[in-house]
Design a protein around this motif. Structure first.
Motif, PDB file in Angstrom:
ATOM      1  N   LEU B  12      39.541 -21.138  -4.896  1.00 23.88           N
ATOM      2  CA  LEU B  12      38.405 -21.783  -4.038  1.00 23.88           C
ATOM      3  C   LEU B  12      39.442 -22.852  -3.049  1.00 23.88           C
ATOM      4  O   LEU B  12      40.221 -23.726  -3.748  1.00 23.88           O
ATOM      5  N   GLY B  13      39.060 -22.809  -1.996  1.00 24.78           N
ATOM      6  CA  GLY B  13      39.920 -23.964  -0.993  1.00 24.78           C
ATOM      7  C   GLY B  13      39.105 -23.960   0.294  1.00 24.78           C
ATOM      8  O   GLY B  13      38.268 -23.383   0.518  1.00 24.78           O
ATOM      9  N   LEU B  14      39.849 -24.889   1.216  1.00 23.85           N
ATOM     10  CA  LEU B  14      39.230 -24.999   2.508  1.00 23.85           C
ATOM     11  C   LEU B  14      40.201 -24.489   3.402  1.00 23.85           C
ATOM     12  O   LEU B  14      41.388 -24.553   3.182  1.00 23.85           O
ATOM     13  N   VAL B  15      39.777 -24.116   4.769  1.00 27.49           N
ATOM     14  CA  VAL B  15      40.696 -23.787   5.843  1.00 27.49           C
ATOM     15  C   VAL B  15      40.242 -24.852   6.951  1.00 27.49           C
ATOM     16  O   VAL B  15      39.049 -24.825   7.227  1.00 27.49           O
ATOM     17  N   ILE B  16      41.075 -25.379   7.348  1.00 25.80           N
ATOM     18  CA  ILE B  16      40.779 -26.469   8.089  1.00 25.80           C
ATOM     19  C   ILE B  16      41.318 -26.154   9.539  1.00 25.80           C
ATOM     20  O   ILE B  16      42.754 -25.810   9.880  1.00 25.80           O
ATOM     21  N   ASP B  17      40.509 -26.150  10.686  1.00 30.31           N
ATOM     22  CA  ASP B  17      40.821 -25.744  12.148  1.00 30.31           C
ATOM     23  C   ASP B  17      41.485 -26.809  13.000  1.00 30.31           C
ATOM     24  O   ASP B  17      40.427 -27.674  13.259  1.00 30.31           O
ATOM     25  N   LEU B  18      42.501 -27.225  13.261  1.00 28.36           N
ATOM     26  CA  LEU B  18      43.059 -28.132  14.004  1.00 28.36           C
ATOM     27  C   LEU B  18      42.672 -28.147  15.349  1.00 28.36           C
ATOM     28  O   LEU B  18      42.917 -28.892  16.334  1.00 28.36           O
ATOM     29  N   ASP B  19      42.249 -26.901  15.694  1.00 28.40           N
ATOM     30  CA  ASP B  19      41.727 -26.505  17.091  1.00 28.40           C
ATOM     31  C   ASP B  19      40.583 -27.272  17.563  1.00 28.40           C
ATOM     32  O   ASP B  19      40.493 -27.531  18.387  1.00 28.40           O
ATOM     33  N   GLY B  23      37.920 -34.841  15.212  1.00 30.19           N
ATOM     34  CA  GLY B  23      38.264 -36.297  14.960  1.00 30.19           C
ATOM     35  C   GLY B  23      37.116 -37.320  14.808  1.00 30.19           C
ATOM     36  O   GLY B  23      37.186 -38.471  15.042  1.00 30.19           O
ATOM     37  N   CYS B  24      35.794 -36.751  14.335  1.00 30.52           N
ATOM     38  CA  CYS B  24      34.640 -37.848  14.320  1.00 30.52           C
ATOM     39  C   CYS B  24      34.594 -38.124  13.125  1.00 30.52           C
ATOM     40  O   CYS B  24      33.693 -39.282  13.071  1.00 30.52           O
ATOM     41  N   HIS B  25      35.300 -37.999  12.035  1.00 28.94           N
ATOM     42  CA  HIS B  25      35.263 -38.442  10.727  1.00 28.94           C
ATOM     43  C   HIS B  25      34.021 -38.310  10.117  1.00 28.94           C
ATOM     44  O   HIS B  25      33.813 -38.965   9.024  1.00 28.94           O
ATOM     45  N   ALA B  26      33.079 -37.461  10.339  1.00 25.62           N
ATOM     46  CA  ALA B  26      31.683 -37.112   9.634  1.00 25.62           C
ATOM     47  C   ALA B  26      32.261 -36.422   8.253  1.00 25.62           C
ATOM     48  O   ALA B  26      31.657 -36.922   7.521  1.00 25.62           O
ATOM     49  N   CYS B  27      33.371 -35.831   8.392  1.00 30.05           N
ATOM     50  CA  CYS B  27      33.612 -35.450   6.924  1.00 30.05           C
ATOM     51  C   CYS B  27      33.894 -36.592   6.031  1.00 30.05           C
ATOM     52  O   CYS B  27      33.723 -36.428   4.651  1.00 30.05           O
ATOM     53  N   VAL B  28      34.498 -37.588   6.495  1.00 29.02           N
ATOM     54  CA  VAL B  28      35.026 -38.572   5.580  1.00 29.02           C
ATOM     55  C   VAL B  28      33.797 -39.400   5.148  1.00 29.02           C
ATOM     56  O   VAL B  28      33.900 -39.739   3.885  1.00 29.02           O
ATOM     57  N   ASN B  59      39.230 -37.887   1.257  1.00 28.39           N
ATOM     58  CA  ASN B  59      39.468 -37.178   2.685  1.00 28.39           C
ATOM     59  C   ASN B  59      39.505 -38.149   3.569  1.00 28.39           C
ATOM     60  O   ASN B  59      38.879 -39.115   3.613  1.00 28.39           O
ATOM     61  N   ARG B  60      40.664 -37.982   4.436  1.00 26.17           N
ATOM     62  CA  ARG B  60      41.003 -39.050   5.624  1.00 26.17           C
ATOM     63  C   ARG B  60      41.386 -38.283   6.815  1.00 26.17           C
ATOM     64  O   ARG B  60      42.075 -37.014   6.661  1.00 26.17           O
ATOM     65  N   VAL B  61      41.001 -38.615   7.988  1.00 30.03           N
ATOM     66  CA  VAL B  61      41.580 -38.093   9.185  1.00 30.03           C
ATOM     67  C   VAL B  61      42.497 -38.808   9.942  1.00 30.03           C
ATOM     68  O   VAL B  61      42.258 -39.919  10.244  1.00 30.03           O
ATOM     69  N   HIS B  62      43.756 -38.178  10.075  1.00 29.29           N
ATOM     70  CA  HIS B  62      44.635 -38.736  10.725  1.00 29.29           C
ATOM     71  C   HIS B  62      44.463 -38.186  12.201  1.00 29.29           C
ATOM     72  O   HIS B  62      44.032 -37.113  12.482  1.00 29.29           O
ATOM     73  N   SER B  63      45.187 -38.982  13.216  1.00 28.54           N
ATOM     74  CA  SER B  63      45.285 -38.410  14.509  1.00 28.54           C
ATOM     75  C   SER B  63      47.044 -38.393  15.025  1.00 28.54           C
ATOM     76  O   SER B  63      47.515 -39.377  14.841  1.00 28.54           O
ATOM     77  N   TYR B  64      47.445 -37.061  15.357  1.00 27.91           N
ATOM     78  CA  TYR B  64      48.807 -37.189  15.759  1.00 27.91           C
ATOM     79  C   TYR B  64      48.610 -36.841  17.348  1.00 27.91           C
ATOM     80  O   TYR B  64      48.060 -35.968  17.826  1.00 27.91           O
ATOM     81  N   PHE B  78      43.665 -34.695  12.313  1.00 31.11           N
ATOM     82  CA  PHE B  78      44.083 -33.787  11.314  1.00 31.11           C
ATOM     83  C   PHE B  78      43.443 -34.352  10.018  1.00 31.11           C
ATOM     84  O   PHE B  78      43.944 -35.389   9.369  1.00 31.11           O
ATOM     85  N   PRO B  79      42.415 -33.803   9.457  1.00 27.72           N
ATOM     86  CA  PRO B  79      41.808 -34.134   8.247  1.00 27.72           C
ATOM     87  C   PRO B  79      42.711 -33.750   7.042  1.00 27.72           C
ATOM     88  O   PRO B  79      43.269 -32.687   7.078  1.00 27.72           O
ATOM     89  N   LYS B  80      42.601 -34.534   6.117  1.00 26.11           N
ATOM     90  CA  LYS B  80      43.460 -34.282   4.891  1.00 26.11           C
ATOM     91  C   LYS B  80      42.996 -34.722   3.619  1.00 26.11           C
ATOM     92  O   LYS B  80      42.441 -35.903   3.235  1.00 26.11           O
TER      93      LYS B  80
END
Lengths: 290, 251
Positions: B12-19, B23-28, B59-64, B78-80
């Motif tokens: 079980l895991g996550l697939v995160i779509d960087l496209d 970057g709203c940080h709602a997941c955080v 869970n934290r969201v970076h931006s690059y 970039f959520p991590k």
């Protein structure tokens, strides 16, 4: 990495203590009675004191006994098992030396081997960290072991051995610094591999996830005093190796011996401080830092 | 036990779509909200309203900013969070057995009752997925919302991690990455899902979908289907500008 004072004190002092126990275990010096008691007391204060200091950095030291359970996979657990086994075996051996003037050499050699095992397991806790390229090298256990045996020889009054081992340790220290300064670049981990965005172009950290500090930055991205690293290396090398070697070559007296030991301890504490302060964890890349 | 299972039945895991991540940080926020009041110790904050706020997040969201050799810079959010690695280095370093990877579904968890708070697992993780809680003094990490995904008290639609449930741009997907026919595995195959820091040898279960190719505003002629019909009849200016152009040419 954050240089926790308890860990620096632990790894330096207990390294010396277990190094001294190694020499006592193989009967060098083979003293008995009160002299043996003083030797063993110094070794136990250093080794045991270091272990107690290391418990201070735990969040829940009251659960510490659980740390003896995972020796099959964890170097930290192996270290705990080795350290306690060494202290028990060498305690029995010390009883023979101090009270019966006896050399129970089987116990002594077993204790000596366990002493080295303890230092080795300590070093492997750091060496196994692929995330900290500076530590991830066979030179790390080599340096820890040579320092422990060399410092132990200094404490045990084995002047010839101390001279040879400290020369070897100083060479290993220089080699360790040399490879450590190149290790991060050689590891191949970059912002491009960390983010997987390198195929598009040059990656730059634009905005961190939060405006304040966090556990990761405090623990893994410790940057204070890195600018003094070269000066501190010179201090560590002079006090930890060069000065004790010069003092050992002088005509022996107990005061000179004591000065050499104190210089060595301060030098190694400095070098151990740098061991952590200079170590860069790959997680810093996510923050655009090292 | 801190040895790793040789294989897990599911991954079980996550697939995160960087496209599509905006970057709203709602997941955080939803992660912190769910996990501070359910599984294990709360996610504490220190000095939350003061000058230097700090706290535990799973869970934290970076931006690059990514600057291609040719073209304009791109911003990638970039959520991590924990990648629930197959070869999780955080598990094997644990001296007490508090850190473990489940054989049945591959989730990496911490038993907070046996964690001594030594911090070694956080050192071993290259991704910064583990954070020591400053109040509870135990290691906190993403549980993949293990208390949601199997929770029959919740409506079925909610039996996914809080971050996935809340994501407004559908950038987060949850599923079994061991099953090649699962939605997430197909997504990974179709979009070239990638591992973070593959050279670290952690074999992460979570995958990241790279951003799709961007339009190039400086090369619109290549993609403008109307361009042939709108070809300019003359590139010479007319009227006053035409006279000015000729006059200046003659000077």
């Amino acid at each position: 990495m954050h240089p926790a004072p308890s860990i620096i004190a632990f790894s330096t002092l207990s390294g010396l203590g277990f190094g001294l126990l190694f020499w006592l275990g193989i009967g060098m010096p083979g003293s008995t009675g009160l002299v043996a008691f003083v030797f063993f007391a110094i070794a136990y204060v250093l080794a045991g004191g270091g272990l107690i200091a290391s418990a201070f950095h735990l969040g829940h030291p009251e659960r510490g006994l659980l740390a003896f359970t995972q020796w099959r996979s964890s170097w930290l657990s192996r270290e705990a098992v080795c350290a306690v086994a060494t202290l028990i075996i060498m305690g029995l051996y010390a009883v023979g030396r101090v009270f019966f003037a006896a050399d129970w050499f089987v116990l002594g050699w077993l204790g000596a081997a366990l002493s080295l095992g303890t230092v080795f397991t300590t070093s492997m806790i750091y060496t196994q960290m692929k995330t900290v390229p500076r530590w991830y090298s066979p030179l790390t256990p080599a340096l820890y072991l040579t320092l422990a045996i060399g410092g132990g020889a200094l404490l045990a009054g084995q002047v010839i051995w101390a001279l040879g081992l400290l020369v070897l340790a100083s060479a290993l220290q220089l080699a360790w610094w040399w490879q450590g300064d190149r290790a991060f670049a050689a590891s191949g981990t970059t912002m491009a591999t960390a983010t997987g965005l390198g195929h598009i172009g040059t990656v730059r950290a634009f905005e961190p996830p939060h405006t304040g500090p966090n556990y990761l930055l405090r623990e893994m991205v410790f940057v204070i005093a890195r600018k003094h690293a070269l000066k501190l290396r010179i201090i560590a090398f002079a006090l930890g190796y060069a000065l004790p070697l010069a003092l050992l070559l002088a005509p022996f007296s107990h005061w000179i011996g004591l000065t050499a030991v104190l210089c060595h301890i301060i030098g190694i504490l400095t070098s151990r401080w740098l061991f952590f302060a200079e170590a860069e964890h790959v997680v810093g890349l996510y923050y655009g830092k090292r | 036990m801190t040895t790793l299972p040789s294989s897990t039945r599911r991954k079980l895991g996550l697939v995160i779509d960087l496209d599509t991540c905006v970057g709203c940080h709602a997941c955080v926020v939803s992660c912190k909200g769910w996990n501070t009041e359910n599984y294990g110790a709360p996610l504490s904050d220190q000095d939350p309203y003061g000058a230097e706020p700090s706290g535990t997040f799973l869970n934290r969201v970076h931006s690059y900013e990514v600057q291609p050799d040719d073209g304009t810079a791109q911003l990638v959010h970039f959520p991590k969070s924990c990648l629930h690695c197959d070869n999780a280095p955080c598990v094997t370093v644990c001296p007490t057995g508090a850190s473990y990877k489940r054989q049945e579904d591959g989730i990496v968890l911490v038993n907070e009752d046996t964690c001594i708070g030594c911090g070694l697992c956080a050192w071993a993780c290259p991704y910064g997925a583990r954070e020591m809680d400053a109040a509870a003094k135990v290691m906190k990490k993403c549980t993949l919302c293990v208390d949601r995904i199997y929770n029959e008290n919740l409506p079925e639609v909610d039996r996914v991690p809080a971050c996935v449930r809340t994501c407004p741009s559908n950038a987060r997907h949850f599923g079994d990455l061991a099953d090649p026919d699962s939605d997430v595995s197909q997504l990974v195959a179709a979009r070239g899902g990638m591992d973070l820091m593959p050279e670290q040898g952690t074999a992460p279960v979570n995958k990241y979908l790279p951003p799709r190719l961007k339009d190039r505003l400086d090369r619109t002629e290549e993609i403008d289907v109307l361009a042939p019909f709108l070809a300019p009849v003359t590139d010479q200016p007319k009227g006053f500008l035409g006279w000015l152009d000729k006059a200046l040419d003659k000077i």
